[in-house]
Design an enzyme around this catalytic site. Structure first.
Site, short mmCIF file in Angstrom:
data_model
loop_
_atom_site.label_atom_id
_atom_site.label_comp_id
_atom_site.label_asym_id
_atom_site.label_seq_id
_atom_site.Cartn_x
_atom_site.Cartn_y
_atom_site.Cartn_z
N CYS A 16 110.26 14.62 76.40
CA CYS A 16 108.53 14.51 76.64
C CYS A 16 107.99 15.71 76.49
O CYS A 16 106.76 15.93 76.36
CB CYS A 16 108.41 13.50 77.58
N HIS A 44 105.31 15.02 70.73
CA HIS A 44 105.86 13.69 70.24
C HIS A 44 104.92 12.72 70.24
O HIS A 44 103.59 12.68 70.93
CB HIS A 44 107.20 13.46 71.13
N ASP A 102 92.86 6.96 68.72
CA ASP A 102 93.95 6.77 67.64
C ASP A 102 93.89 7.70 66.75
O ASP A 102 93.13 8.46 66.31
CB ASP A 102 93.31 5.78 66.78
N HIS A 135 101.35 13.31 72.21
CA HIS A 135 101.17 14.06 73.51
C HIS A 135 102.36 14.60 74.09
O HIS A 135 103.50 14.39 73.42
CB HIS A 135 100.59 12.83 74.74
N HIS A 180 103.87 8.20 69.74
CA HIS A 180 104.01 6.81 69.99
C HIS A 180 103.21 5.97 69.36
O HIS A 180 101.90 6.25 69.13
CB HIS A 180 103.84 6.48 71.48
#
Length: 137
Positions: free
Chosen positions: A33, A39, A79, A14, A41
């Site tokens: 960000c 980037h 996902d 995101h 997570h």
């Protein structure tokens, strides 16, 4: 009333960015960000439901059904996706952890309501040090 929690994981990319702001404004507010190349997570999601124990099964809810609901309406959509571009329930929304947690709650609530349990909270860890918890209020 008993609470049960299911943990799930998903990986997603995101960025935090406002189109109407300059790149400099975005960087000032969102830092790395706002990276134009995104980037990612490795998120951890905790979904907690509550209800009375069924005297026949001993369950508040069958955990297999809980897992199916979470996978169908959330994990399958998030996902290995770009949250800003690929996730229908995030279209047009800021992809902050706060907003993602809130939208996950809204995705799940009707499906748990149909099963006669109350969605108590959604807790989303973006990193091992940062998390958001939303209770639907």
């Amino acid at each position: 009333m008993v609470h049960i929690t299911r943990r799930e994981r998903f990986c997603a990319a995101h960025k935090l960015y406002r189109e109407e702001w300059t790149p400099e404004q975005n960087e000032e507010v969102f830092g790395y960000c706002s990276n134009p190349n995104w980037h990612g997570h490795n998120y951890e999601l905790y979904v907690t439901v509550k209800g009375d124990i069924n005297p026949q099964t001993g369950f508040v809810m069958d955990i297999k059904i809980m897992k199916e609901i979470i996978h169908t309406y959330v994990i399958g959509k998030l996902d290995h996706k770009n949250i800003n571009l690929d996730v229908d329930f995030m279209a047009g929304k800021m992809a902050s952890t706060e907003v993602i947690a809130q939208e996950i709650f809204h995705q799940l609530k009707p499906h748990f309501d149909q099963r006669g349990v109350i969605l108590h909270s959604v807790k989303l860890f973006e990193t091992e040090n940062n998390s958001v918890e939303y209770f639907g209020q």
